[in-house]
Design a protein around this motif. Structure first.
Motif, short mmCIF file in Angstrom:
data_model
loop_
_atom_site.label_atom_id
_atom_site.label_comp_id
_atom_site.label_asym_id
_atom_site.label_seq_id
_atom_site.Cartn_x
_atom_site.Cartn_y
_atom_site.Cartn_z
N SER A 84 32.19 72.97 45.78
CA SER A 84 32.50 72.34 44.50
C SER A 84 33.81 71.59 44.69
CB SER A 84 32.60 73.41 43.40
OG SER A 84 33.59 74.37 43.74
N LYS A 94 22.30 76.79 43.95
CA LYS A 94 22.70 76.04 42.77
C LYS A 94 23.87 75.11 43.08
CE LYS A 94 24.58 76.76 38.11
NZ LYS A 94 25.04 77.80 37.14
N THR A 145 23.83 71.11 42.71
CA THR A 145 24.80 70.41 41.86
C THR A 145 25.50 69.32 42.64
OG1 THR A 145 25.13 72.39 40.50
CG2 THR A 145 26.86 70.71 40.45
#
Length: 833
Positions: free
Chosen positions: A183, A336, A340
């Protein structure tokens, strides 16, 4: 190219029987990423071709340029993400950690990297490393030298690695499979150990960064949870100073649960000490390695044990690193996080779409891979600036603006103005706190200036394109202009790190070669004169918009200072027809001399021209032959100085034919398109296509040199689009695209601009010949006055541009006073914008 397509195909297959037939990375549990179909619905006319891409990330080959000096980062990151998690190797070319050469050992999986840089190896902080077996906790190899190992090698001799935007994986020779995703400020690792591993362990390495020069390391283990926190002080890779950065590592079983590690302890050098939990070394000369070692319970299914490691990073504190991790990846959901990241990349890459009908797959792969690399840097460090508190964005990894201002930011203008605005706001905020715009910056530190104050053309590029929307984008026109004037008028204490040598610049209207200034190093005087001239041109462009008439005249005059280092009497040795060169000059007006061949492949002395304090040649990273062509604001004047159109063409031809053109370095970038200014755009088209054919491909050595933080990627993108930018102007030079149709979506304007190549018949493989020369241009059905450039209004309105292509290389820019691209001396940048 074929091998990487196989890898990516294996990666993106859904988990079915065909995927299980692969004996490589696809054999273990993988993110279930499906390449959705690309549908080409075409009629006989390219104008009616509709192309639908739902997964542009599938065209990205992250391994292009990962060996042979490209220094490309192939690991996992978001667009402009701070965290760039990837594999580190012991290659001497490990500036991005990775090397595609399988003969180099893997040394760890670190959280921060740059991409495409030269200099020392930056960042590469906080390596993790899996150990499938040790005889005992105390006997585990923890030091980098003893633990490193090779990757598994495929039959063709390449390492067993795979990757795509937001995802990276490798198989180590120890039998451990490693997968990485990210992220913004957090990395997520997935380690799958072989069935034989009954005491799987992970090393957390606090000290081994890219420069191998850590001081004041701190490491702590929470024995109840297994959380590891730590940090240290690390050396800059391309400048003075040190930066501090911190980490927070949490572990979780994937498919099985555990509350805490079964064993834990710190290690120093190659000595683990079980049950130790805290170390803090304050000695300034500390050079040992230090970190944590954790043992985890095996999976109860006795097949594979998979451990997830969540690694938060912060430049503020280990506490903020933990908060970053907890907020960004609270559930340790690897698939996930991959999805993303891929979604973010797909949305961004979808803004420029290409019709692939009649185009080799390698061209499309090269295009999207190059496009992808333009959004790895600079990095969004907002909220992670330890130097001052601010509500403004903060971007870092400007490494360096000298590399990127020419092509990266003009490309960003076409499709990503919101992020561009945030970068500009961050640069202005740096100037407000440090006095000058950033030039070269990494890990919050100022680094060496290479050319001029090249933040100026970046701010100029933004404002010239988006001045009507600056307020809506939260960019203050007043603050932007004040920042530009600081660069232009104030000399810093150390202009090797920021700003310019403005005292000499304003006194002499060039940088003399015999002026010793305590504020910086007396080098690069000619190349800096040329760069300062363009910087001041950029300021004049902003002044035009702000109706600052006196400043327009002042900075346009200073933009003409390049002529003060033009010595009309110097000729190229062995070729007296090439007359006139940019040359060093003394403060009293007398000429110094640098051989025009200096710092080129033709230099009899085999000289270099880098940031060397003994450098007295006056040029940086290129020859006088190349720098004598660098006047993008007034190429018409340059043509006159060089003897007119035919002499100019002959000089350009010689630059290519005798290999003065250096595709590996930015000062040469505009030269292939300079034939436009003498009304021979066909020659520009041929030269640019020959460069692509000779110097770029989709292999691991497919870049001609360092990618330079996306500078070479954006350069390739423009060439493949059939364009070349003029920074801080509203013009893009025009050739023919490598695709029958290209569309640009600009979310600020909410418009889509379409360029259609009529009569498109494909791309000649060697760049020579073909139906690739622009005969005429229409915009929204109306004839356009030039075949050589487009105005920015085309992209504001969302126009349809049709290029009539022919095989006639002798087509011109057209007729009339505005057919040629603009230059200062011909009135091209006068009046209102």
């Amino acid at each position: 190219m074929a091998r990487w397509l196989v890898i990516l195909s294996a990666l993106f297959l859904s988990a079915d029987s065909s995927a299980q037939s692969h004996t490589r990375l696809a054999t273990h549990s993988r993110p279930k990423l499906t390449v959705r179909s690309q549908t080409d619905t075409a009629s006989s006319s390219p104008a009616n071709t509709t192309i639908i891409y739902s997964d542009r990330a599938s065209y990205v080959n992250v391994f292009i340029g990962t060996t042979n000096g490209g220094h490309v980062f192939p690991g996992a990151t978001l667009p402009h993400g701070m965290v760039k998690v990837g594999l580190d190797t012991d290659s001497p070319g490990n500036q991005a950690g990775y090397d595609a050469d399988a003969t180099f050992n893997a040394t760890g999986f670190s959280q921060l990297h740059d991409s495409g840089t030269g200099g020392g190896t930056p960042l590469s902080n906080f390596k993790l490393w899996p150990l499938p077996e040790c005889d005992s906790f105390a006997s585990c190899n923890t030091s980098l030298l003893t633990r490193k190992t090779l990757r598994k090698v495929l039959p063709d001799g390449s390492p067993d690695d795979a990757g795509s935007p937001g995802y990276f994986a490798t198989n180590l020779s120890t039998g451990v499979q490693v997968e990485l995703t990210a992220s913004g400020r957090t990395a997520l690792h997935r380690y799958t150990f072989p069935p034989s591993s009954r005491e799987p362990r992970i090393v957390v390495d606090i000290t081994n960064d890219g420069m191998d020069n850590t001081t004041a390391p701190v490491v702590n283990i929470n024995p109840t949870t297994g959380r590891v926190t730590g940090g240290g002080s690390f050396a800059s890779a391309f400048g003075p100073g040190r930066y501090k950065v911190y980490t927070c590592v949490d572990f979780k079983g994937d498919g099985h649960d555990f509350k805490a590690p079964t064993e834990y302890g710190l290690w120093l050098g190659n000595t683990p000490v079980q049950n130790s939990t805290q170390a803090n070394q304050l000695n300034s000369g500390f050079a040992s390695e230090m970190g944590a070692l954790m043992t985890f319970p095996p999976s109860p299914n006795y097949i594979h044990t998979t451990i997830l490691a969540r690694v938060g990073v912060s430049f503020i504190s280990s506490g903020q690193a933990c908060a970053n991790a907890e907020s960004e990846i609270p559930d340790f959901n690897f698939d996930k996080t991959v999805a993303t990241a891929r979604e973010a990349w797909n949305e961004l890459l979808s803004r420029i779409q290409v019709d692939t009908q009649g185009v080799d797959k390698e061209i499309t792969e090269l295009f999207y891979s190059s496009f992808y690399r333009t959004h790895i840097s600079p990095a969004d460090y907002t909220g992670e600036n330890p130097k001052w508190n601010s509500t403004e964005p903060y971007y870092d990894s400007f490494y360096c603006n000298w590399d990127t201002y020419r092509t990266l930011y003009p490309l960003m203008s076409l499709h990503d103005p919101e992020v561009f605005a945030r970068i500009v706001r961050g640069m202005i905020n740096i100037q407000q706190h440090e006095g000058w715009l950033p030039e070269c910056r990494d890990a919050t530190l100022q680094q060496w200036v290479q050319g001029g104050s090249n933040g100026d053309p970046i701010l100029g590029e933004f404002f010239v394109k988006f001045y009507e929307h600056a307020s809506a984008l939260n960019v203050s026109a007043h603050s932007l202009y004040i920042a530009l004037l600081a660069d232009a008028e104030k000399q810093p204490h150390d202009w090797d790190l920021q700003g310019r040598q403005t005292t000499a610049w304003k006194k002499y209207n060039f940088i003399p070669s015999d002026i010793d200034d305590l504020g910086g190093t007396a080098t690069r005087q000619v190349s800096r004169t040329l760069e300062y001239s363009f910087d001041d041109f950029s300021i004049s462009q902003v002044a035009r918009i702000l109706n600052k008439t006196n400043d327009v005249a002042k900075y346009q005059a200073r933009a003409g200072n390049f002529i003060n280092v033009w010595n009309e009497k110097v000729t190229l040795p062995g070729n007296s027809s090439i007359k006139g060169m940019m040359q060093p000059r003394f403060a009293d007006g007398q000429w110094n001399y640098t051989d025009p061949r200096h710092c080129s492949v033709n230099d009899p002395l085999h000289s270099t021209c880098y940031l060397d304090p003994t450098n007295i040649d006056g040029f940086y990273e290129s020859s006088p032959m190349v720098y004598s062509q660098y006047v993008p604001q007034d190429t018409a004047k340059l043509i006159s100085l060089q003897g007119g159109n035919e002499s100019f063409i002959n000089r350009l031809n010689l630059i290519f034919d005798q290999n003065y053109f250096d595709v590996t370095d930015e000062p040469s970038q505009q030269i292939p398109f300079m034939y436009h200014y003498v009304n021979r755009p066909g020659l520009s088209t041929r030269r640019s296509r020959m460069i692509m054919a000779e110097s770029y491909n989709t292999t691991v050595s497919g870049l001609p040199g360092n990618d330079d933080s996306g500078a070479m990627g954006s350069y390739a993108v423009f060439y493949l689009l059939g364009m070349y930018p003029l920074p801080a102007t509203r013009q893009y030079l025009l050739a023919s695209p490598y695709f029958p149709k290209v569309t640009f979506y600009n979310p600020l304007f909410n418009t889509t601009t379409t360029i259609i190549a009529k009569n498109f018949t494909g791309n000649p493989h060697n760049g020579v010949g073909g139906t690739v020369f622009v005969k005429s241009v229409t915009i929204d059905g109306k004839s356009w006055h030039s075949n050589c450039y487009l105005d920015w209004d085309v992209f504001i309105k969302g126009s349809t541009v049709e290029l009539e292509l022919t095989d006639d290389i002798n087509n011109t820019c057209g007729e009339g006073p505005h057919a040629l691209p603009p230059s200062l001396s011909t009135g091209g940048y006068s009046g209102s914008i």
